[in-house]
Design a protein around this motif. Structure first.
Motif, PDB file in Angstrom:
ATOM      1  N   GLU A 109       0.847  -1.182   0.000  1.00 56.13           N
ATOM      2  CA  GLU A 109       0.000   0.000   0.000  1.00 56.13           C
ATOM      3  C   GLU A 109       0.888   1.238   0.000  1.00 56.13           C
ATOM      4  OE1 GLU A 109      -0.734  -2.541   2.020  1.00 56.13           O
ATOM      5  OE2 GLU A 109      -2.731  -3.166   1.369  1.00 56.13           O
ATOM      6  N   TYR A 110       0.358   2.315  -0.538  1.00 60.29           N
ATOM      7  CA  TYR A 110       1.154   3.536  -0.705  1.00 60.29           C
ATOM      8  C   TYR A 110       1.784   3.994   0.610  1.00 60.29           C
ATOM      9  CZ  TYR A 110       2.281   8.426  -1.555  1.00 60.29           C
ATOM     10  OH  TYR A 110       2.928   9.631  -1.634  1.00 60.29           O
ATOM     11  N   VAL A 177     -11.213  -4.661   0.631  1.00 61.81           N
ATOM     12  CA  VAL A 177     -10.374  -4.154   1.717  1.00 61.81           C
ATOM     13  C   VAL A 177     -10.439  -5.051   2.951  1.00 61.81           C
ATOM     14  CG1 VAL A 177     -10.516  -1.765   0.941  1.00 61.81           C
ATOM     15  CG2 VAL A 177     -12.237  -2.643   2.525  1.00 61.81           C
ATOM     16  N   LEU A 178     -10.974  -6.247   2.794  1.00 61.01           N
ATOM     17  CA  LEU A 178     -11.036  -7.171   3.922  1.00 61.01           C
ATOM     18  C   LEU A 178      -9.627  -7.523   4.403  1.00 61.01           C
ATOM     19  CD1 LEU A 178     -13.885  -9.620   2.799  1.00 61.01           C
ATOM     20  CD2 LEU A 178     -14.011  -7.807   4.529  1.00 61.01           C
ATOM     21  N   GLU A 179      -9.504  -7.638   5.727  1.00 64.89           N
ATOM     22  CA  GLU A 179      -8.247  -7.989   6.386  1.00 64.89           C
ATOM     23  C   GLU A 179      -7.168  -6.928   6.191  1.00 64.89           C
ATOM     24  OE1 GLU A 179      -7.050 -11.894   5.274  1.00 64.89           O
ATOM     25  OE2 GLU A 179      -8.789 -12.867   6.169  1.00 64.89           O
ATOM     26  N   ARG A 180      -7.593  -5.710   5.914  1.00 60.69           N
ATOM     27  CA  ARG A 180      -6.667  -4.582   5.873  1.00 60.69           C
ATOM     28  C   ARG A 180      -6.954  -3.675   7.069  1.00 60.69           C
ATOM     29  NH1 ARG A 180      -4.064  -4.248   0.903  1.00 60.69           N
ATOM     30  NH2 ARG A 180      -5.017  -5.464  -0.779  1.00 60.69           N
ATOM     31  N   GLU A 182      -7.899  -0.313   9.142  1.00 65.69           N
ATOM     32  CA  GLU A 182      -8.912   0.704   8.837  1.00 65.69           C
ATOM     33  C   GLU A 182      -8.299   1.878   8.075  1.00 65.69           C
ATOM     34  OE1 GLU A 182     -11.961   3.827  11.090  1.00 65.69           O
ATOM     35  OE2 GLU A 182     -10.856   2.330  12.256  1.00 65.69           O
ATOM     36  N   LYS A 183      -7.113   2.299   8.480  1.00 63.98           N
ATOM     37  CA  LYS A 183      -6.466   3.436   7.820  1.00 63.98           C
ATOM     38  C   LYS A 183      -6.207   3.143   6.352  1.00 63.98           C
ATOM     39  CE  LYS A 183      -2.309   6.319   8.003  1.00 63.98           C
ATOM     40  NZ  LYS A 183      -1.021   6.580   8.722  1.00 63.98           N
ATOM     41  N   ILE A 184      -5.642   1.970   6.073  1.00 65.36           N
ATOM     42  CA  ILE A 184      -5.337   1.607   4.688  1.00 65.36           C
ATOM     43  C   ILE A 184      -6.628   1.415   3.901  1.00 65.36           C
ATOM     44  CG2 ILE A 184      -4.294  -0.137   3.210  1.00 65.36           C
ATOM     45  CD1 ILE A 184      -2.299   1.661   4.652  1.00 65.36           C
ATOM     46  N   VAL A 190     -11.111   5.771  -0.832  1.00 65.83           N
ATOM     47  CA  VAL A 190     -11.105   7.156  -1.328  1.00 65.83           C
ATOM     48  C   VAL A 190     -10.363   7.254  -2.656  1.00 65.83           C
ATOM     49  CG1 VAL A 190     -10.263   9.489  -0.860  1.00 65.83           C
ATOM     50  CG2 VAL A 190     -11.363   8.171   0.958  1.00 65.83           C
ATOM     51  N   GLN A 191      -9.221   6.565  -2.769  1.00 72.56           N
ATOM     52  CA  GLN A 191      -8.445   6.603  -4.003  1.00 72.56           C
ATOM     53  C   GLN A 191      -9.175   5.927  -5.158  1.00 72.56           C
ATOM     54  OE1 GLN A 191      -4.788   4.819  -2.721  1.00 72.56           O
ATOM     55  NE2 GLN A 191      -4.031   6.690  -1.754  1.00 72.56           N
ATOM     56  N   SER A 192     -10.160   5.091  -4.849  1.00 73.27           N
ATOM     57  CA  SER A 192     -10.960   4.449  -5.891  1.00 73.27           C
ATOM     58  C   SER A 192     -12.106   5.333  -6.357  1.00 73.27           C
ATOM     59  CB  SER A 192     -11.517   3.116  -5.377  1.00 73.27           C
ATOM     60  OG  SER A 192     -10.475   2.228  -5.048  1.00 73.27           O
TER      61      SER A 192
END
Length: 217
Positions: A109-110, A177-180, A182-184, A190-192
């Motif tokens: 992730e970025y 975004v499962l198993e990521r 909350e911040k990521i 948002v980036q999507s």
């Protein structure tokens, strides 16, 4: 006396002009053919000395390299090439200096990639975002320079970041975004091009705190 001075001056001018013409001829047209020696891997001092002894001229360009400072890393013309004496040989010489391995941040992730680069002593350069079918939004698709490579500390690393798959029929594909964390997960959504809806927090012994367990849609 004046006549003698004029004659002497005229002879001197002719000698200088003749020397210039001779040098020009030697450099561009004259002289015997010589074989360019192999200089890659040699100290620049030795390379220059050998080249000049063969009647060749030298131009030195310093470049970034993992090789020790002052070492010839490439040359032109190639070794064995037949050239006239007076030909210019271009040597690429290593600047040397500190070098360290560049981490591979593709697939991260970025935010994680930025942290990893900064912890390794590098800065983030240009960031370009593109649609990608192979990477979810917010994930690094590519980097420049590519790893593995040895580069100077403090080097700016350019990143190519995924925006997720392109829209289909005017709709946006919801990223997984499962198993990521909350911040990521928020960053990816948002980036999507989407907005984060209602967030519910639940107690569980099955997953670490802050990890996404469920999503809708």
């Amino acid at each position: 006396m004046k006549r003698l001075f004029k004659i002497t001056l005229a002879i001197l001018i002719l000698v200088i002009a003749g020397s210039g013409i001779f040098a020009f001829y030697i450099i561009f047209f004259g002289g015997k053919d010589v074989a360019v020696p192999g200089l890659v891997g040699s100290p620049v001092v030795d390379a220059v000395s050998l080249t000049e002894k063969m009647g060749l001229l030298v131009r030195i360009d310093k470049v970034d390299s993992i090789q020790p400072a002052g070492e010839v890393v490439s040359q032109w013309p190639e070794p064995g090439s037949r050239v006239k004496k007076g030909k210019i040989v271009i040597l690429k010489v290593s600047k040397g200096g500190d070098r360290q391995p560049l981490p591979d941040v593709r697939g991260m992730e970025y935010g994680q990639a930025v942290t990893r680069l900064q912890e390794s002593g590098f800065d983030v350069g240009d960031v370009v975002r593109i649609n990608s079918d192979s990477r979810p939004a917010g994930v690094i698709v590519a980097q420049s320079p590519a790893s593995p490579v040895m580069v100077p500390p403090g080097r700016r690393i350019d990143l190519l970041v995924s925006l997720g798959p392109p829209r289909t029929g005017g709709k946006i594909v919801v990223p997984d975004v499962l198993e990521r964390s909350e911040k990521i997960a928020r960053q990816i959504i948002v980036q999507s091009g989407l907005k984060v809806g209602t967030v519910k927090y639940e107690y569980t012994y099955m997953t670490p705190a802050g990890m996404v367990m469920n999503m809708d849609p």
